[in-house]
Design an enzyme around this catalytic site. Sequence first.
Site, short mmCIF file in Angstrom:
data_model
loop_
_atom_site.label_atom_id
_atom_site.label_comp_id
_atom_site.label_asym_id
_atom_site.label_seq_id
_atom_site.Cartn_x
_atom_site.Cartn_y
_atom_site.Cartn_z
N PRO A 260 45.89 52.15 38.51
CA PRO A 260 45.79 53.44 39.20
C PRO A 260 45.70 53.23 40.72
O PRO A 260 44.70 52.74 41.23
CB PRO A 260 44.50 54.05 38.64
CG PRO A 260 43.69 52.88 38.17
CD PRO A 260 44.67 51.83 37.74
N ASP A 436 43.62 49.12 43.77
CA ASP A 436 43.47 49.41 42.34
C ASP A 436 42.13 50.12 42.15
O ASP A 436 41.07 49.52 42.34
CB ASP A 436 43.51 48.09 41.56
CG ASP A 436 43.50 48.31 40.04
OD1 ASP A 436 43.10 49.40 39.59
OD2 ASP A 436 43.88 47.37 39.32
N HIS A 437 42.19 51.39 41.74
CA HIS A 437 40.97 52.18 41.65
C HIS A 437 40.06 51.75 40.50
O HIS A 437 38.91 52.19 40.41
CB HIS A 437 41.32 53.67 41.51
CG HIS A 437 40.37 54.57 42.23
ND1 HIS A 437 39.13 54.16 42.67
CD2 HIS A 437 40.46 55.88 42.58
CE1 HIS A 437 38.50 55.16 43.25
NE2 HIS A 437 39.29 56.22 43.22
N ARG A 438 40.56 50.90 39.61
CA ARG A 438 39.68 50.34 38.58
C ARG A 438 38.72 49.34 39.19
O ARG A 438 37.59 49.16 38.70
CB ARG A 438 40.51 49.64 37.50
CG ARG A 438 41.47 50.52 36.72
CD ARG A 438 42.34 49.69 35.79
NE ARG A 438 43.16 48.73 36.54
CZ ARG A 438 43.99 47.85 35.97
NH1 ARG A 438 44.10 47.83 34.64
NH2 ARG A 438 44.69 47.02 36.70
N VAL A 440 38.41 48.95 42.92
CA VAL A 440 37.96 49.35 44.25
C VAL A 440 37.78 50.87 44.28
O VAL A 440 38.74 51.61 44.05
CB VAL A 440 38.97 48.92 45.33
CG1 VAL A 440 38.47 49.27 46.72
CG2 VAL A 440 39.27 47.42 45.21
#
Length: 466
Positions: A260, A436-438, A440
């Site tokens: 994501p 990467d929102h997983r 960060v």
Amino acid sequence: MTTMTEASVREFKMPDVGEGLTEAEILKWYVQPGDKVTDGQVVCEVETAKAAVELPIPYDGVVRALHFPEGTTVDVGTSIIAVDVSGGAPAPAPETTPEAAEAPEPEKQPEGRQPVLVGYGVAASSTKRRPRKGPQIPVQEASTAVQAELNGHAAAAPAAPAVKERPLAKPPVRKLAKDLGVDLATVTPTGPDGIITREDVHAAAAPAAEPAVVEAPAPVQAPAPAPVATYDTARETRIPVKGVRKATAAAMVGSAFTAPHVTEFVTVDVTRTMKLVEELKQDKDMQGLRVNPLLLIAKALLVAIKRNPEVNASWDEANQEIVLKHYVNLGIAAATPRGLIVPNIKDAHAKTLPQLAESLGELVATAREGKTSPAAMQGGTVTITNVGVFGVDTGTPILNPGESAILAVGAIKLQPWVHKGKVKPRQVTTLALSFDHRLVDGELGSKVLADVAAILEQPKRLITWA
């Protein structure tokens, strides 16, 4: 005599020049049959899914045969060149084509067994497979023929199941069949010596109605390419997607739909950084080194990572773990004639500014020459892409697979800027950080981007924060 000649011929197989690569395309041959070669001499250039690589021959001798022409994609482990290491004169061998026409077949057959199985399976199966390739299961046909005479039955019936039991196919083709859910025993081989090809698997994967229709009008469909000829070649050009471009496309699609992405932007006054670049060019410690804004941006990102180490991580889907990296392999996106590649500077976090400048210069020069090795593009942790060199203000970069962040640098332009309460012309650029929102969250990503901007605005922070 023949046995001695065959014993002196060494077959050089297509090596795995990267991690897990299954094939490579022969771009150019540097030798021809009859040429002398020495140990370590480059004989050809091949392109893998990652880069173009020159292949050296590992022994001395005289080239006897090139097994594949330029432009051919060859599986790893397959013999590509034969070299006579006896010290004799094998040059006549290619000249006596009629007499030698029969010799290469037995030579290629034993070699053919090995390349298919090297690194992929057990060699024992080769002794059962290869004899079937020439006369199509000679042993079993002979036995069924005898039984047919004794029992009064046709030998064709038992022979068919024998073919289906042990279909001939190379590892990449077997994997394709498995992915498409195709039983190789049901596939009709069209390759040499009864080997099943990728096209055979794709044909078998099509609806049952299609093969029936295609088989009959196969000769009639030969003019089918005619519609392609109707395209105005002056208006359209079709380029096969392969090699680096194909691998890049697959990686970017996988990244875009797996991680994501979140992208944040900041516009920053880099006037002081540009002045520092000019000063460093005159510094005796930086003489002969590549000094430009990208060097200081790279150093600023490394300092920001040091202050926010959690951003330098990767997502392990299989083990459901976040892997924090205590090193930084800094990737630098480079546009080449073969497509975009991202070699990285190993352990960039431990390099001084002169060392970083030297590594950056070598990386860029190697990429422009098309000599970047696959190893140089593996193991990256974060990446910088400089879209500013194309006059672009900024962009929303896509993460490289396995990395947590990528920084896009826009064009540095003279713009009106409020400086010390007055509007003045200043050197300004826009930075974009995708992450990467997983791994960060918004806070961490914002801190990293803000630190990079702060250093570029006040480069003296390189001394106090480093």
